[in-house]
Scaffold this active site. Structure first.
Site, PDB file in Angstrom:
ATOM      1  N   ARG A  52       0.865  -1.170   0.000  1.00 33.64           N
ATOM      2  CA  ARG A  52       0.000   0.000   0.000  1.00 33.64           C
ATOM      3  C   ARG A  52       0.905   1.224   0.000  1.00 33.64           C
ATOM      4  NH1 ARG A  52      -3.404  -2.947  -1.510  1.00 33.64           N
ATOM      5  NH2 ARG A  52      -5.442  -3.375  -0.596  1.00 33.64           N
ATOM      6  N   GLU A  86      -4.769   7.249  -4.558  1.00 37.36           N
ATOM      7  CA  GLU A  86      -5.061   6.567  -5.831  1.00 37.36           C
ATOM      8  C   GLU A  86      -6.456   6.955  -6.295  1.00 37.36           C
ATOM      9  OE1 GLU A  86      -4.475   2.357  -5.392  1.00 37.36           O
ATOM     10  OE2 GLU A  86      -2.427   2.577  -4.685  1.00 37.36           O
ATOM     11  N   HIS A 139      -1.808   0.166  -9.794  1.00 37.40           N
ATOM     12  CA  HIS A 139      -2.357  -0.802  -8.830  1.00 37.40           C
ATOM     13  C   HIS A 139      -2.978  -2.005  -9.552  1.00 37.40           C
ATOM     14  CE1 HIS A 139      -4.109  -1.242  -4.513  1.00 37.40           C
ATOM     15  NE2 HIS A 139      -3.864  -2.422  -5.058  1.00 37.40           N
TER      16      HIS A 139
HETATM   17  C1  DGY Z   1      -5.865  -6.345  -2.870  1.00 36.34           C
HETATM   18  O1  DGY Z   1      -6.558  -7.322  -3.145  1.00 36.34           O
HETATM   19  O2  DGY Z   1      -5.800  -5.874  -1.733  1.00 36.34           O
HETATM   20  C2  DGY Z   1      -5.130  -5.716  -3.990  1.00 36.34           C
HETATM   21  O3  DGY Z   1      -4.227  -4.768  -3.584  1.00 36.34           O
HETATM   22  C3  DGY Z   1      -6.130  -5.083  -4.916  1.00 36.34           C
HETATM   23  O4  DGY Z   1      -6.708  -3.998  -4.258  1.00 36.34           O
END
Ligand code: DGY
Length: 324
Positions: free
Chosen positions: A237, A266, A284
């Site tokens: 993240r 984001e 992402h």
């Molecule tokens: C998750 O599944 O957490 C990935 O980062 C997609 O958001």
């Protein structure tokens, strides 16, 4: 159809059809105006919600009167206010395991692209600048037999260690809340303190959950410990990293390069990162393959149906109260 489900983001078409066959379904549509206002209205009489990529908390859920479950099409759950959901006895489900290998593939894609300067040299070639062989200043870094430092040896971290160890003959270091001797054996991975890992690794990959302990885990002081040829990759993240400190480390060539899939904010529309050639920026897409997104949507659907049918979901984040 006595139960109502709110779909709060784009959802796989087949899964949406399955939902529509079982429940009354309302879909949040950003083209129809303010998303939070739509959610507030639609959750009033909803039993379940399914989707990903939206912050859900008291502000946009307080109108919900009988909401039982939010089924996230993601493994990460930092978008949800867990305390609020617990206080309201709302189940939160997620989609672990089905995306592990795909996300580890993407982490390796970033390692390879950043180390071998793939996007930069691709632009150079397409821009007609290949008039003679590349100059020394355009050389990349070897990956094989180097040291890969993994911060967070969960499922994805372990899948990455497997690729590094078996595929590229890399020496694996890891830092984790708890030591994982079983992984140490399989991948010959060595546990390190964070500073030790940062100092010794050629490649550093962040694969931790975002929580109060990991927020801004990597900042100015941590970049200062990395080697000048280090490649830094973040697939976790954005908020795990101080983005300004990262920009400075890249600008001043304190580190060689970075590969990023995630950002503090984001979707990323403007950023100093866009002006730098030594960073690979992806939108992402860790789990974004057709096969894996379908599996995630199916698991999220199954989780939702389990809760609404009164059985235990396969993957739940907050199994904190007895089900009724
Ligand atoms: C998750 O599944 O957490 C990935 O980062 C997609 O958001």
């Amino acid at each position: 159809m006595d139960k109502k489900v709110v779909v709060f983001s784009q959802l796989n078409r087949e899964i949406l059809t399955q939902l529509e066959q079982k429940y009354e379904v309302a879909v949040v549509d950003p083209r129809q105006g303010d998303v939070n206002q739509q959610i507030l209205k639609l959750v009033e009489n909803a039993d379940g919600m399914i989707g990903a990529g939206r912050l859900l908390n008291e502000t946009n859920l307080h109108t919900a009167e009988r909401l039982k479950v939010i089924s996230s099409v993601s493994v990460g759950y930092d978008n949800y206010d867990l305390n609020y959901l617990n206080s309201k006895k709302i189940w939160l489900c997620n989609t672990p395991h089905v995306l592990t290998e795909t996300t580890a593939d993407l982490a390796f894609t970033l390692i390879l692209s950043a180390a071998r300067r793939v996007p930069e040299l691709d632009r150079w070639t397409k821009g007609g600048q290949w008039k003679r062989t590349v100059a020394t200043a355009q050389f990349g870094q070897d990956i094989h037999a180097k040291t890969l430092g993994i911060i967070g040896l969960g499922n994805i971290g372990a899948a990455l260690a497997k690729r590094g160890h078996y595929g590229f003959g890399m020496n694996i270091l890891y830092h984790n809340r708890h030591e994982k001797p079983e992984s140490a054996q399989v991948f010959n991975a060595q546990y390190c303190t964070l500073p030790e890992l940062l100092k010794k690794s050629d490649f550093i990959v962040v694969a931790v959950d975002l929580n109060t302990d990991s927020k801004a885990l990597i900042g100015k002081d941590e970049f200062a410990l990395m080697q000048p040829h280090a490649v830094f990759v973040n697939i976790a993240r954005g908020s795990v990293v101080d983005e300004n400190a990262l920009v400075q480390a890249l600008k001043t060539e304190q580190i060689f390069a970075a590969g990023l899939d995630v950002y503090a904010s984001e979707p990323l529309q403007e950023s100093e990162l866009f002006d730098l050639s030594n960073v690979v920026t992806l939108p992402h897409i860790g789990s974004a393959t057709a096969e894996t997104r379908k599996k995630m949507a199916q698991l999220a659907y199954d989780n939702l149906v389990s809760v609404l049918d009164g059985t235990l979901p396969e993957a739940t984040v907050n199994p904190l109260f007895s089900h009724n």
